[in-house]
Design a protein around this motif. Structure first.
Motif, PDB file in Angstrom:
ATOM      1  N   SER A 146      -2.966 -58.062  62.354  1.00 37.96           N
ATOM      2  CA  SER A 146      -2.990 -59.257  61.507  1.00 37.96           C
ATOM      3  C   SER A 146      -2.614 -60.486  62.331  1.00 37.96           C
ATOM      4  O   SER A 146      -2.022 -60.400  63.404  1.00 37.96           O
ATOM      5  CB  SER A 146      -2.016 -59.095  60.340  1.00 37.96           C
TER       6      SER A 146
ATOM      7  N   ILE B 115      -9.363 -55.022  61.618  1.00 43.51           N
ATOM      8  CA  ILE B 115      -9.063 -53.713  61.054  1.00 43.51           C
ATOM      9  C   ILE B 115      -9.987 -52.664  61.641  1.00 43.51           C
ATOM     10  O   ILE B 115     -11.077 -52.968  62.139  1.00 43.51           O
ATOM     11  CB  ILE B 115      -9.189 -53.695  59.510  1.00 43.51           C
TER      12      ILE B 115
ATOM     13  N   LEU C   6      -1.568 -53.520  54.092  1.00 41.44           N
ATOM     14  CA  LEU C   6      -2.801 -54.058  53.512  1.00 41.44           C
ATOM     15  C   LEU C   6      -2.588 -54.747  52.170  1.00 41.44           C
ATOM     16  O   LEU C   6      -3.560 -55.194  51.552  1.00 41.44           O
ATOM     17  CB  LEU C   6      -3.830 -52.923  53.331  1.00 41.44           C
TER      18      LEU C   6
ATOM     19  N   TYR D 273     -11.766 -49.196  60.275  1.00 41.15           N
ATOM     20  CA  TYR D 273     -12.038 -48.374  59.094  1.00 41.15           C
ATOM     21  C   TYR D 273     -12.529 -47.014  59.544  1.00 41.15           C
ATOM     22  O   TYR D 273     -13.501 -46.899  60.293  1.00 41.15           O
ATOM     23  CB  TYR D 273     -13.094 -49.042  58.201  1.00 41.15           C
TER      24      TYR D 273
ATOM     25  N   PHE E  98     -11.604 -51.975  51.043  1.00 48.74           N
ATOM     26  CA  PHE E  98     -10.244 -52.237  50.570  1.00 48.74           C
ATOM     27  C   PHE E  98      -9.988 -51.701  49.164  1.00 48.74           C
ATOM     28  O   PHE E  98      -9.073 -52.163  48.481  1.00 48.74           O
ATOM     29  CB  PHE E  98      -9.944 -53.738  50.637  1.00 48.74           C
TER      30      PHE E  98
ATOM     31  N   VAL F 259       0.431 -50.720  59.659  1.00 47.92           N
ATOM     32  CA  VAL F 259      -0.780 -50.919  58.846  1.00 47.92           C
ATOM     33  C   VAL F 259      -0.341 -51.327  57.444  1.00 47.92           C
ATOM     34  O   VAL F 259       0.026 -50.498  56.622  1.00 47.92           O
ATOM     35  CB  VAL F 259      -1.637 -49.631  58.791  1.00 47.92           C
TER      36      VAL F 259
ATOM     37  N   ILE G 166      -4.250 -58.221  51.437  1.00 43.47           N
ATOM     38  CA  ILE G 166      -5.695 -58.426  51.583  1.00 43.47           C
ATOM     39  C   ILE G 166      -6.396 -58.520  50.237  1.00 43.47           C
ATOM     40  O   ILE G 166      -7.384 -59.245  50.090  1.00 43.47           O
ATOM     41  CB  ILE G 166      -6.300 -57.290  52.445  1.00 43.47           C
TER      42      ILE G 166
ATOM     43  N   GLN H 192     -13.552 -57.913  62.058  1.00 43.05           N
ATOM     44  CA  GLN H 192     -12.651 -59.054  62.171  1.00 43.05           C
ATOM     45  C   GLN H 192     -12.941 -60.043  61.057  1.00 43.05           C
ATOM     46  O   GLN H 192     -14.100 -60.318  60.727  1.00 43.05           O
ATOM     47  CB  GLN H 192     -12.808 -59.768  63.522  1.00 43.05           C
TER      48      GLN H 192
ATOM     49  N   VAL I 176      -8.596 -47.472  55.777  1.00 41.73           N
ATOM     50  CA  VAL I 176      -8.267 -48.380  56.881  1.00 41.73           C
ATOM     51  C   VAL I 176      -7.141 -47.748  57.678  1.00 41.73           C
ATOM     52  O   VAL I 176      -6.041 -47.549  57.168  1.00 41.73           O
ATOM     53  CB  VAL I 176      -7.852 -49.769  56.358  1.00 41.73           C
TER      54      VAL I 176
ATOM     55  N   ASN J 125      -6.118 -48.850  60.915  1.00 38.79           N
ATOM     56  CA  ASN J 125      -5.432 -49.769  61.825  1.00 38.79           C
ATOM     57  C   ASN J 125      -5.621 -51.202  61.349  1.00 38.79           C
ATOM     58  O   ASN J 125      -6.632 -51.536  60.735  1.00 38.79           O
ATOM     59  CB  ASN J 125      -5.997 -49.662  63.248  1.00 38.79           C
ATOM     60  N   ARG J 126      -4.626 -52.020  61.662  1.00 38.63           N
ATOM     61  CA  ARG J 126      -4.756 -53.449  61.386  1.00 38.63           C
ATOM     62  C   ARG J 126      -3.994 -54.262  62.419  1.00 38.63           C
ATOM     63  O   ARG J 126      -2.856 -53.937  62.766  1.00 38.63           O
ATOM     64  CB  ARG J 126      -4.236 -53.800  59.988  1.00 38.63           C
TER      65      ARG J 126
ATOM     66  N   ARG K 229      -2.029 -47.073  68.202  1.00 39.72           N
ATOM     67  CA  ARG K 229      -1.631 -48.349  67.614  1.00 39.72           C
ATOM     68  C   ARG K 229      -0.697 -49.143  68.517  1.00 39.72           C
ATOM     69  O   ARG K 229       0.042 -50.018  68.050  1.00 39.72           O
ATOM     70  CB  ARG K 229      -0.971 -48.154  66.243  1.00 39.72           C
TER      71      ARG K 229
END
Length: 261
Positions: free
Chosen positions: A134, A120, A88, A122, A260, A86, A91, A114, A129, A131-132, A181
Motif C-alpha cells: 500500500s 496487490i 484490505l 491476486y 475484492f 495484507v 479498499i 496496481q 488477495v 499480497n499488498r 512478502r
C-alpha cells in the motif's frame, strides 16, 4: 491457635516425651510409617508444581513465537527485510479513480495489479488477495508515488518513486518478494521486467470484441497466455467491483474473478 491451646499442646508433648518410650526398632517403624504417609502428598505437590511450571512455560513460548506473518516486531517500518502485512479493509470504500487499475503481470496462477490501493497480488488458485503493497506502507521508505513492475518469472515486484521530475526512466530502489512478502533495497536496476500487452480499444480487434461486454470499464493492459488472455474490468467506478477476466481464444467460456469480494 490461642495461648491456652498452645499451653495444652506443650503439656501433652511434654507428658508423652517423659512417659512413652520406643525401642530403636519401634522408632524406625514409626518413622517409616510417617514417611509413607508424607511421600504421596509430597510427590503430588511436586508433580502439581511441575505441571503448573510447564503450562506457564508453554504459554510464554506461544506468546513470543514468531510466525511467517509477524516475523518482526515492526512491520513496514522502513527497514530492509520487513514483511509487509495484507490489510484490505480500506479498499471496499475506495473509488477506482481517474483511470482503471493497471495490470502489471499475469499467468495461470497469479495476477499483479496496481491502482489507488497500491499493488496487490491476486492468487487465482485460491481466489484471494495474497499480497499488498500500500501507499501507506511505502511512506516509511520515502516513496510517495509508487512505480511498480514485476519480474518475468512473477516472483518479485520492483518498486520506485515517481517524484514528478518527468525523468525518462524512474529507477527502482526496492524489490518485494511475493512468496515471503519481504521487501529489500536494491542498487542495480533489474533486467528481467515483464511488459504486458496493450489492450486495444473498442473498434480495433474483432477477435475478442464480439464476445466482450463493452458496457464494462476495461483496463488498457492485457496478458496473453497460451490459450487465453487476462484483463481487468469493472461495472462501475467502485473498487469493490473490480474483476479479473480470463478470456479464452476460440471456443470456451471466460472465467471471472471478483478481486475484492
Amino acid at each position: 491457635m490461642n495461648n491456652s491451646d498452645k499451653n495444652r499442646s506443650e503439656k501433652v508433648k511434654s507428658y508423652l516425651y517423659k512417659n512413652i518410650e520406643f525401642s530403636p526398632g519401634e522408632n524406625e517403624e514409626v518413622q517409616n510409617h510417617i514417611s509413607r504417609k508424607i511421600n504421596p502428598i509430597y510427590y503430588t505437590v511436586l508433580a502439581s508444581a511441575a505441571a503448573i511450571f510447564l503450562i506457564l512455560s508453554i504459554s510464554f513460548l506461544k506468546g513470543t513465537n514468531v510466525g511467517p506473518e509477524n516475523e518482526r516486531a515492526e512491520v513496514g517500518s522502513g527497514n530492509e527485510g520487513d514483511i509487509l502485512p495484507v490489510e484490505l479493509s480500506d479498499i471496499a470504500h475506495m473509488n477506482i479513480g481517474s483511470e482503471m487499475p493497471r495490470l502489471l503481470y499475469g499467468d495461470d496462477y497469479i495476477t499483479v495489479i496496481q491502482g489507488t490501493f497500491g499493488v496487490i497480488v491476486y492468487n487465482m488458485q485460491d481466489s484471494t488477495v495474497s499480497n499488498r503493497i500500500s501507499y501507506e506502507h511505502m511512506k516509511s521508505y520515502d516513496i510517495s508515488m509508487i512505480v511498480a513492475a514485476v519480474s518475468q518469472d512473477g516472483t518479485k515486484i520492483y518498486i520506485g518513486n515517481d517524484d514528478m521530475s518527468f525523468a525518462d526512466e524512474i529507477p527502482f530502489t526496492y524489490q518485494y518478494h511475493i512468496r515471503s512478502r519481504v521487501i529489500e533495497g536494491i542498487t542495480e536496476q533489474p533486467s528481467d521486467v515483464f511488459i504486458p500487452n496493450s489492450m486495444e480499444q473498442p473498434g480495433h480487434n474483432e477477435q475478442y470484441e464480439k464476445d466482450l461486454d463493452l458496457e464494462y470499464l476495461m483496463s488498457d493492459q492485457m496478458v496473453e497466455l497460451e490459450d487465453s488472455f487476462i484483463f481487468l474490468r469493472s461495472i462501475d467506478w467502485n473498487m469493490k467491483n473490480l474483476q479479473i477476466v480470463s478470456f479464452p481464444y476460440g471456443d470456451g467460456k471466460s472465467i471471472v474473478f471478483d478481486v475484492f469480494q
